[in-house]
Design a protein around this motif. Sequence first.
Motif, short mmCIF file in Angstrom:
data_model
loop_
_atom_site.label_atom_id
_atom_site.label_comp_id
_atom_site.label_asym_id
_atom_site.label_seq_id
_atom_site.Cartn_x
_atom_site.Cartn_y
_atom_site.Cartn_z
N LEU A 118 0.84 -1.20 0.00
CA LEU A 118 0.00 0.00 0.00
C LEU A 118 0.88 1.26 0.00
O LEU A 118 0.60 2.23 -0.72
CB LEU A 118 -0.92 0.00 1.22
CG LEU A 118 -1.95 1.14 1.28
CD1 LEU A 118 -2.95 1.03 0.14
CD2 LEU A 118 -2.67 1.12 2.63
N HIS A 122 1.20 4.36 -2.60
CA HIS A 122 1.17 5.77 -2.19
C HIS A 122 2.33 6.56 -2.81
O HIS A 122 2.14 7.67 -3.31
CB HIS A 122 1.27 5.86 -0.66
CG HIS A 122 0.03 5.43 0.04
ND1 HIS A 122 0.01 5.12 1.39
CD2 HIS A 122 -1.25 5.24 -0.40
CE1 HIS A 122 -1.22 4.78 1.74
NE2 HIS A 122 -2.00 4.84 0.68
N LEU A 163 -6.31 12.11 -0.05
CA LEU A 163 -6.72 10.77 0.38
C LEU A 163 -5.51 9.95 0.83
O LEU A 163 -5.57 9.23 1.84
CB LEU A 163 -7.45 10.05 -0.75
CG LEU A 163 -8.89 10.47 -1.04
CD1 LEU A 163 -9.40 9.80 -2.30
CD2 LEU A 163 -9.78 10.11 0.15
N GLN A 167 -4.87 8.46 4.59
CA GLN A 167 -4.64 7.03 4.81
C GLN A 167 -3.30 6.79 5.51
O GLN A 167 -3.21 5.94 6.41
CB GLN A 167 -4.69 6.28 3.48
CG GLN A 167 -4.73 4.77 3.63
CD GLN A 167 -5.10 4.07 2.34
OE1 GLN A 167 -4.65 4.46 1.26
NE2 GLN A 167 -5.94 3.05 2.45
N GLN A 168 -2.29 7.53 5.12
CA GLN A 168 -0.98 7.37 5.76
C GLN A 168 -1.04 7.74 7.24
O GLN A 168 -0.44 7.05 8.09
CB GLN A 168 0.05 8.24 5.04
CG GLN A 168 0.44 7.72 3.66
CD GLN A 168 1.37 8.66 2.91
OE1 GLN A 168 1.36 9.87 3.14
NE2 GLN A 168 2.19 8.12 2.03
N ALA A 170 -3.70 7.61 9.17
CA ALA A 170 -4.49 6.60 9.87
C ALA A 170 -3.65 5.35 10.15
O ALA A 170 -3.72 4.76 11.25
CB ALA A 170 -5.72 6.23 9.03
N ILE A 171 -2.84 4.94 9.19
CA ILE A 171 -1.99 3.76 9.38
C ILE A 171 -0.94 4.03 10.46
O ILE A 171 -0.62 3.14 11.27
CB ILE A 171 -1.31 3.39 8.03
CG1 ILE A 171 -2.37 2.87 7.04
CG2 ILE A 171 -0.22 2.34 8.24
CD1 ILE A 171 -1.85 2.65 5.63
N VAL A 183 -3.69 -5.01 4.98
CA VAL A 183 -4.56 -3.84 5.02
C VAL A 183 -5.93 -4.26 5.57
O VAL A 183 -6.28 -5.44 5.54
CB VAL A 183 -4.73 -3.23 3.61
CG1 VAL A 183 -3.40 -2.72 3.07
CG2 VAL A 183 -5.36 -4.24 2.64
N TRP A 186 -11.23 -0.79 5.64
CA TRP A 186 -11.26 0.66 5.42
C TRP A 186 -10.21 1.08 4.40
O TRP A 186 -10.46 1.93 3.54
CB TRP A 186 -11.03 1.39 6.74
CG TRP A 186 -11.03 2.89 6.60
CD1 TRP A 186 -12.12 3.71 6.56
CD2 TRP A 186 -9.88 3.73 6.45
NE1 TRP A 186 -11.73 5.01 6.41
CE2 TRP A 186 -10.35 5.06 6.35
CE3 TRP A 186 -8.50 3.50 6.42
CZ2 TRP A 186 -9.50 6.15 6.20
CZ3 TRP A 186 -7.65 4.59 6.27
CH2 TRP A 186 -8.14 5.88 6.17
N ASP A 187 -9.03 0.46 4.48
CA ASP A 187 -7.97 0.78 3.52
C ASP A 187 -8.42 0.47 2.09
O ASP A 187 -8.17 1.26 1.16
CB ASP A 187 -6.71 -0.05 3.82
CG ASP A 187 -6.05 0.38 5.11
OD1 ASP A 187 -6.10 1.58 5.44
OD2 ASP A 187 -5.50 -0.51 5.81
N VAL A 190 -10.63 3.13 0.71
CA VAL A 190 -9.88 4.30 0.26
C VAL A 190 -9.26 4.04 -1.11
O VAL A 190 -9.27 4.90 -2.00
CB VAL A 190 -8.80 4.70 1.29
CG1 VAL A 190 -7.94 5.85 0.75
CG2 VAL A 190 -9.44 5.09 2.60
#
Length: 215
Positions: A118, A122, A163, A167-168, A170-171, A183, A186-187, A190
Amino acid sequence: MKILDFDVPPIAIAWSIPLSFVAGGLVFWILYGAEPGSRADWIAAAGTWVIGIAAAAIAYIAHKRSEKEAVAEEQRRDEAKRVQRMYVAVELADAFGLDSFPADFKALEPSKQTIYELGYMHKRLMRDSERIKLGDQFVLCLTTEIVVEIKSINNAMDGIRALVEVQQEAIARRKDCDEKSLVIKWDLGVVDEIEKQTAIIRGKCEGIFAGLNDD
């Protein structure tokens, strides 16, 4: 036939031959056959006639030169416009290919959809979603519709970057999460949203490419 690098119509060449004989005969008659009293009048008339012919020839050459320069200038502008539009197309290439990144991630087996993969997605998205910046010389060669579409693409890419950052973050807040972790649902949601936005961008790019080719 070309004279001074200009095409001379065949009819002009054809007329020049008999006119030369006529002119020569007229000069001979003026010098040796005309009455002395009228000779000056004839010489003046002949001079006016010769000047008129020369003026017409000069006007024709000037007109042809102007036409040739106008064609060359138009060709130069067309070539400059073509090169500028090619540059615009190249600048759109990264945005056009953004949809391949989420697609590549989703193509992985669920057991291989890790945080590491993931993160790789990114990095690729952030690298290729930089805003498209065109100088005035490029904007001027585009239609208003294309300029508006490029602005729309930039806005969409800003949304994708936002986005990715969300996401970054949140992780980073997850406990017991490392690059080997899988993942979560939710991932994947996204990633789906990112894929949707990249597909829209690709469609806009295709429309711009078609517009660049049509004009």
